[in-house]
Motif scaffolding. Sequence first.
Motif, mmCIF file in Angstrom:
data_model
loop_
_atom_site.group_PDB
_atom_site.id
_atom_site.type_symbol
_atom_site.label_atom_id
_atom_site.label_comp_id
_atom_site.label_asym_id
_atom_site.label_seq_id
_atom_site.Cartn_x
_atom_site.Cartn_y
_atom_site.Cartn_z
ATOM 1 N N PRO A 23 0.838 -1.206 0.000
ATOM 2 C CA PRO A 23 0.000 0.000 0.000
ATOM 3 C C PRO A 23 0.871 1.254 0.000
ATOM 4 N N GLY A 24 0.628 2.120 -0.967
ATOM 5 C CA GLY A 24 1.416 3.339 -1.086
ATOM 6 C C GLY A 24 2.789 3.145 -1.674
ATOM 7 N N GLY A 25 3.097 1.942 -2.162
ATOM 8 C CA GLY A 25 4.423 1.640 -2.687
ATOM 9 C C GLY A 25 4.709 2.305 -4.021
ATOM 10 N N THR A 26 6.000 2.308 -4.371
ATOM 11 C CA THR A 26 6.459 2.902 -5.625
ATOM 12 C C THR A 26 6.890 1.797 -6.577
ATOM 13 N N TYR A 27 6.394 1.865 -7.819
ATOM 14 C CA TYR A 27 6.659 0.804 -8.799
ATOM 15 C C TYR A 27 7.084 1.420 -10.127
ATOM 16 N N LEU A 28 8.139 0.844 -10.687
ATOM 17 C CA LEU A 28 8.702 1.299 -11.961
ATOM 18 C C LEU A 28 8.303 0.326 -13.065
ATOM 19 N N VAL A 29 7.792 0.854 -14.170
ATOM 20 C CA VAL A 29 7.421 0.035 -15.323
ATOM 21 C C VAL A 29 8.117 0.616 -16.548
ATOM 22 N N THR A 30 9.056 -0.131 -17.145
ATOM 23 C CA THR A 30 9.642 0.311 -18.414
ATOM 24 C C THR A 30 8.697 -0.098 -19.540
ATOM 25 N N GLY A 31 8.695 0.685 -20.604
ATOM 26 C CA GLY A 31 7.646 0.476 -21.601
ATOM 27 C C GLY A 31 6.294 0.817 -20.997
ATOM 28 N N LEU A 60 6.272 5.479 -14.965
ATOM 29 C CA LEU A 60 6.041 4.844 -16.264
ATOM 30 C C LEU A 60 7.078 5.372 -17.248
ATOM 31 N N LEU A 61 8.115 4.580 -17.435
ATOM 32 C CA LEU A 61 9.260 4.983 -18.252
ATOM 33 C C LEU A 61 8.948 4.752 -19.726
#
Length: 533
Positions: free
Chosen positions: A221-229, A252-253
């Motif tokens: 909950p409240g976490g940070t997530y990186l998505v390439t593409g 969102l990279l």
Amino acid sequence: MTPRWTPGAPAEAGKQVARCVILPDDAGAGEALARALRAAGTEVVTVTGGNAFTETPGGFTIDPASPADHAALAERLATSAGVTVVDLRLLDRPEDGDGRDTLPPVARLLAAWGEAGADSARVLLVTRAGQAVSAGERPDPGQAAAATLPMVANQEYLNLDCATVDVAPGADAAEVAGALAAEVRHPSGDVFVAYREGSRLIRAYTPAEPASGPDGTPIRPGGTYLVTGGLGDVGLLLAGHLARKGAGRLILLSRGGVPDDEGHPRRVAVDALRELGVEVSTPRVDVTDAAAVRALLAGESRLDGVVHAAAVTTPDTFSPLRDLEGDGVARHFDAKVTGALTLERALAETDHAPDFCVLFSSTSALLGGITFGSYAAANAALTAIAHRQHEGPAPWTAASWDTWSVTLDRIEGGFGAAMAAHSMTADEALAAFDRLRAAGHPHVVVAAGGLDDRLPRAVPTLPGRPQRGPRPEAPTGFRGPSCPSPTRRRPRSPSATSPGSGRRCSASSRSAPVTTSSTWAATPWWRCRCWRW
């Protein structure tokens, strides 16, 4: 599903091989193989690297970078009785880079023998540590990448019977030669073979049992997530899923960023994410730019998960093995493999320890596909990277996906229906994304249609040699140049279950129909003006 290597039928001595062409290594395995085969009565021709095509006592030299030299060699040595080619050159290659350098030499060899006109030829590509066979093995990305090309060659050339034979990292010359001598004399139809501690193994797939809870590693909950593409169709679908699961910040990279047009679907999708209460960052960063990725990660106070979904799949990047060089290879490897290596190094330089790092691979790495040489290879290399990072502080998992239905609208031509048969709905794909994080394996295969009837394998339909099947459709819009005259190929009978629509090839005097599936024709598809996908 997860891959596993099981004992295969021993490659015991079989029929006598009339001629074997060996491209040797520098450590002596090729020389030992040549001695063993000559002692058994086989004519052995040794081919070494040089500056030009030249005949030498007992063999030839060729310029490894010259397609013309490879073609001249194949034309000279192809026989109606068949010939076996054993390529050991990769045994000398040190682990280095992202592996793309392994493709052109192997592709030139396969294309030359496929187009030589012989009724049949076997090609065995020998790799070292190209497969994760035993627990703890970390495959080399370059070896893993090259290992896919024989599979694709079987699909592009009917007259070839190709396989990859992987040997252990520490296998000595005598051990390698002994295994290969048996493989040469015993055609099995197995496309992927490995030898470990004297045992012959073949690859199979079994259902993956979750190592943790059924819902996998939870989204914090409240976490940070990186998505390439992250601004692609799949990336945005994943972003919405992460947001609904409780993520607080999404990075969102993408290379292009959010379009300025307020009505553009990408901008609309990002606005919809923000309406869910999620903070959304859309940095315009190329995942292959090491400095930019390092700076991005350094600016984040936390990072709870990474999804590497960057990919390039435009039709112009897919080409047959004979043209497997240049921009197409670079674009496939840049997005997937170089991008993963950049993330690997950048994460190692930070204090971030994400709960997971999921690399989006493709079932093309295990199924192949016509024109899919560089794409399948890039996905195989990507999977190898996941193996070496799986036991690290942030466990990496490569997921080999079937088609997501959200991408089907971008597929041109009649073969889209065949891909749809193995596609996943958004709900199915996202549920699988949650489950694969629980699998606890470095490599997971997510195949909506199963694999049993799709894996490359031999089906004995032609006398004296195995026949591959099935032949996956090529989901590209590739149009080959027109074909002024046919090359010599044995036509395959049309498949009763083929989803492709047959056409008669006006460039060939034969009446075999040309289709986009397992049916093949006298004229190679990239030379035939009848192909319109």
